[in-house]
Design an enzyme around this catalytic site. Structure first.
Site, PDB file in Angstrom:
ATOM      1  N   SER A 162      42.831  90.191  56.106  1.00 38.89           N
ATOM      2  CA  SER A 162      42.615  89.547  57.392  1.00 38.89           C
ATOM      3  C   SER A 162      43.846  88.712  57.807  1.00 38.89           C
ATOM      4  CB  SER A 162      41.351  88.681  57.327  1.00 38.89           C
ATOM      5  OG  SER A 162      40.900  88.326  58.607  1.00 38.89           O
ATOM      6  N   HIS A 361      32.886  92.038  57.248  1.00 41.10           N
ATOM      7  CA  HIS A 361      34.159  91.364  57.034  1.00 41.10           C
ATOM      8  C   HIS A 361      34.277  90.715  55.653  1.00 41.10           C
ATOM      9  CE1 HIS A 361      37.995  90.200  58.628  1.00 41.10           C
ATOM     10  NE2 HIS A 361      37.810  88.937  58.307  1.00 41.10           N
TER      11      HIS A 361
END
Length: 443
Positions: A162, A361
């Protein structure tokens, strides 16, 4: 103090034994407890931040490696994210056992990098005056240079999750020399473009980004989450871990069957890590705009950048070989976002869309099947990184110039592919030696 208060205080600060033994330990304690060698290194940046690097020089059964890999986490998640899930699951241990010299990094303000030569993070607001700009232009280059100098290697592998990938993109776009210092970059749900098509937790705040920033600035809240929240969460999760797991699953929209409750309990002891107000507002600004750009200083943009708006990150200047992993179940960084990145990067070798299973995520760190579905392929990608561009050239059947990615190919060569070399123009006499047993260059 009454006996009841004493008992409650004991529970808050001590609690019952955790479901994971490493729940309250530091990175080095967790790694050592897991039976791996560990070292703690510190890098001091030119502006005084003291950054921690946790090194696992080799696995449990191999010796010191000459393949350093720098691993950088996402926002609000510290280096512990690469090891907290245990030896049979965590990516940090897997790479060490595969023969890599693993370096787990924390950027400024995050857990073990919450240090400075002169500023106190608890009392000096100036300590928290940073965003992706400073992390990418100061922290990442300093850590890369330190690892290369310490290991005496010309380049390293880089694994970003990320925010960790987004920072490297910015570094390479501004400092071209770092493209040669990274042998291959593997991005897990790589940040940069953050999906604006799906409703995710970030949208709640992104639409009122300016108002939130003004409010936080006026009340002097420069560290997020504030220490009082971290204390309150820790106390609550000690008393009621089931409630904390429920809250996490609700915010990130998990079903009970999609998570390992033991791992989630451990995760909540380390999440969220500290971030700055500017860093958080920068990320929310990317969500709202749908653009990958530098920090927005408002009226100060002209002084900082020479333009009224912050510049976009020049992804075409990022020429280090890059592999990007994504899932369309990820509510924060989607397949759509990563496709945009891969199209614009100067050397995106491949976008790996994971279609099997459900990967959201946080699953890139703690998904029950993440080692099977992603990490095993990641290891193969890193092992095959030498010559991967050559393999792509040969697979086209033509000796060509460097493949820069679809968008950059059009800009540089004005064609979807680089032109083939005209070997008929060569007039120097050559003698070529070959072997029928050579599986790379055949007869």
């Amino acid at each position: 103090m009454s006996l009841k208060v004493i008992v409650v205080t004991y529970i808050l600060f001590q609690g019952q034994p955790s479901a994971c033994e490493d729940a309250y330990q530091t990175v080095s304690e967790i790694v050592s407890h897991s039976g791996y060698p560990v070292q703690v290194h510190h890098v001091t940046t030119f502006d005084g931040y003291i950054l921690a690097l946790h090194r696992i020089p080799h696995g449990r059964k191999n010796t010191l490696s000459n393949k350093p890999v720098l691993m950088l986490q996402g926002a609000f998640i510290a280096a512990v994210g690469f090891v907290f899930t245990g030896v049979d699951h965590a990516l940090g241990y897997l790479l060490a056992d595969e023969g890599y010299d693993v370096w787990l990094a924390d950027v400024r303000g995050c857990h073990s990098s919450r240090n400075h030569t002169t500023l106190n993070p608890d009392t000096d607001p100036k300590f928290w005056d940073f965003s992706w700009n400073e992390m990418a232009t100061i922290d990442v280059p300093a850590m890369i240079d330190y690892v290369l100098q310490t290991t005496n290697q010309p380049n390293l592998y880089y694994v970003g999750y990320s925010q960790g990938s987004a920072l490297l993109f910015i570094t390479m776009s501004l400092y071209p020399e770092y493209n040669t210092k990274v042998r291959v970059h593997v991005g897990l749900a790589p940040g940069g473009y953050i999906d604006t098509k799906k409703i995710n937790p970030l949208h709640i705040f992104a639409n009122s980004n300016d108002l939130l920033n003004t409010f936080l600035e006026r009340i002097g809240m420069n560290e997020l989450p504030p220490p009082i929240y971290t204390f309150a969460q820790g106390a609550t999760c000690r008393v009621s871990p089931d409630f904390c797991r429920f809250l996490l699953m609700t915010v990130f929209r998990y079903k009970p069957s999609e998570v390992n409750s033991t791992i989630v309990t451990s995760f909540l002891k380390h999440f969220p890590a500290s971030a700055s107000r500017r860093q958080t507002i920068h990320i929310l600004g990317l969500v709202r705009s749908g653009l990958f750009k530098m920090d927005d200083f408002g009226a100060g943009n002209v002084e900082v950048y020479g333009t009224s708006t912050p510049p976009l990150v020049n992804l075409g200047a990022v020429t280090a070989k890059t592999h990007l992993f994504c899932s369309d179940d990820d509510d924060i960084v989607s397949d759509f976002d990563v496709s945009r990145l891969c199209e614009e990067l100067g050397a995106c070798v491949e976008k790996h869309l994971v279609t099997e299973g459900t990967i959201k995520h946080l699953d890139w760190l703690m998904g029950p099947r993440i080692r099977e579905l992603v990490y095993s392929k990641l290891v193969k990608v890193m092992a095959q990184s030498k010559g991967i561009i050559i393999c792509r050239l040969l697979s086209r059947g033509t000796f060509r110039g460097t493949i820069l990615g679809e968008r950059r190919n059009e800009e540089v060569y004005e064609a979807p592919l680089p032109p083939g070399y005209n070997l008929y123009l060569g007039t120097t006499q050559c003698h070529l030696f070959h072997s029928q047993d050579d599986f790379v260059m055949s007869a």
